[in-house]
Design a protein around this motif. Structure first.
Motif, PDB file in Angstrom:
ATOM      1  N   GLN A  51       0.757  -1.428  -0.028  1.00  0.00           N
ATOM      2  CA  GLN A  51      -0.016  -0.125  -0.075  1.00  0.00           C
ATOM      3  C   GLN A  51       1.001   1.315  -0.093  1.00  0.00           C
ATOM      4  O   GLN A  51       0.433   2.105  -0.519  1.00  0.00           O
ATOM      5  N   GLN A  52       2.010   1.180   0.668  1.00  0.00           N
ATOM      6  CA  GLN A  52       2.755   2.338   1.000  1.00  0.00           C
ATOM      7  C   GLN A  52       3.639   2.534  -0.434  1.00  0.00           C
ATOM      8  O   GLN A  52       4.191   3.692  -0.475  1.00  0.00           O
ATOM      9  N   CYS A  92       3.191   1.868  -3.542  1.00  0.00           N
ATOM     10  CA  CYS A  92       2.265   1.638  -4.802  1.00  0.00           C
ATOM     11  C   CYS A  92       2.482   3.277  -5.342  1.00  0.00           C
ATOM     12  O   CYS A  92       1.488   3.385  -6.429  1.00  0.00           O
ATOM     13  N   LEU A  97      -7.768  -6.489  -5.056  1.00  0.00           N
ATOM     14  CA  LEU A  97      -6.484  -6.304  -5.389  1.00  0.00           C
ATOM     15  C   LEU A  97      -5.982  -6.469  -6.824  1.00  0.00           C
ATOM     16  O   LEU A  97      -5.221  -5.813  -7.277  1.00  0.00           O
ATOM     17  N   TYR A 117      -7.129   3.105  -6.819  1.00  0.00           N
ATOM     18  CA  TYR A 117      -6.389   2.797  -5.515  1.00  0.00           C
ATOM     19  C   TYR A 117      -7.464   2.757  -4.399  1.00  0.00           C
ATOM     20  O   TYR A 117      -7.120   1.874  -3.645  1.00  0.00           O
ATOM     21  N   GLU A 155      -6.291  -1.044  -3.137  1.00  0.00           N
ATOM     22  CA  GLU A 155      -4.990  -1.173  -2.305  1.00  0.00           C
ATOM     23  C   GLU A 155      -5.120  -0.085  -1.177  1.00  0.00           C
ATOM     24  O   GLU A 155      -4.419  -0.256  -0.123  1.00  0.00           O
ATOM     25  N   GLY A 156      -6.344   0.748  -1.347  1.00  0.00           N
ATOM     26  CA  GLY A 156      -6.317   1.732  -0.280  1.00  0.00           C
ATOM     27  C   GLY A 156      -7.072   1.378   1.081  1.00  0.00           C
ATOM     28  O   GLY A 156      -6.768   1.575   1.996  1.00  0.00           O
ATOM     29  N   PRO A 181      -5.907  -3.860   2.441  1.00  0.00           N
ATOM     30  CA  PRO A 181      -4.817  -3.936   3.592  1.00  0.00           C
ATOM     31  C   PRO A 181      -5.097  -3.994   4.968  1.00  0.00           C
ATOM     32  O   PRO A 181      -4.685  -4.865   5.629  1.00  0.00           O
ATOM     33  N   LEU A 205       2.619   0.925   8.433  1.00  0.00           N
ATOM     34  CA  LEU A 205       1.964   1.633   7.631  1.00  0.00           C
ATOM     35  C   LEU A 205       2.334   3.106   7.932  1.00  0.00           C
ATOM     36  O   LEU A 205       2.620   3.510   6.872  1.00  0.00           O
TER      37      LEU A 205
END
Length: 197
Positions: A4-5, A7, A60, A101, A105-106, A109, A133
């Motif tokens: 997530q971080q 991408c 995803l 997103y 992915e936002g 997770p 995160l």
């Protein structure tokens, strides 16, 4: 949380005003940046309705390729001669990226992290996941260009990272992230107890 971080969303979030400065006025650039944040918030709601219907895995696998396409569109738009067309394509690319997103992915997770840990260590595991995160954006923002850098450099840095990792993320999700759709907590413990190899 790692995916997530890394991408590229934080680079866009932190430097969206710079990116929009390419063709917007001093008043319009922060407003366009606000639009990015608002779309990020609004498009998280579809995940609430679809996360159990379509499943985390499917969300995803669907959103990662879309994110890559829209980010490439944004990056290549800087080769369009400066003007209203370039500004429109940059804005549309970033907004479409955000729309892809947020529901995938936002949001996913957080659901996966809550499910992946056994019940007896879930509180510690979620604390660790949340800590990671918030530590990872430090790495992504420290590798990003300074505020004085041109928007083209900013997007090119983002694209270089995307080319390297988006395909790996897709393969990692496909092979190693289990399907958890419509499973109870007890069944989730059984699913995550099976080694991924």
């Amino acid at each position: 949380m790692f995916m997530q971080q890394f991408c590229s969303v934080n680079v866009i979030a932190y430097y969206s005003s710079n990116i929009f400065d390419a063709g917007f006025s001093n008043y319009q650039a922060p407003l366009a940046s606000w639009g990015f944040g608002m779309l990020n918030r609004l498009f998280a709601f579809p995940a609430v309705w679809t996360i159990d219907t379509f499943g985390r895995h499917s969300l995803l696998l669907t959103t990662f390729p879309l994110m890559e396409i829209f980010l490439l569109m944004t990056g290549f738009s800087f080769y369009i001669p400066k003007g209203k067309t370039q500004v429109a394509v940059v804005a549309v690319g970033i907004y479409l990226y955000t729309m892809a997103y947020s529901p995938g992915e936002g949001s996913v997770p957080f659901a996966y992290s809550a499910e992946a840990y056994p019940l007896y260590v879930r509180d510690v595991g979620m604390s660790f996941s949340t800590t990671m995160l918030w530590l990872l954006p430090t790495a992504t923002s420290s590798r990003s260009p300074s505020r004085a850098s041109a928007p083209v450099r900013c997007i090119q840095r983002v694209l270089s990272g995307v080319r390297r990792v988006e395909h790996m993320y897709f393969v990692a999700i496909l092979l190693f992230v289990p399907v958890t759709k419509a499973l109870s907590l007890e069944k989730l413990d059984q699913v995550f107890s099976v080694p991924t190899r």
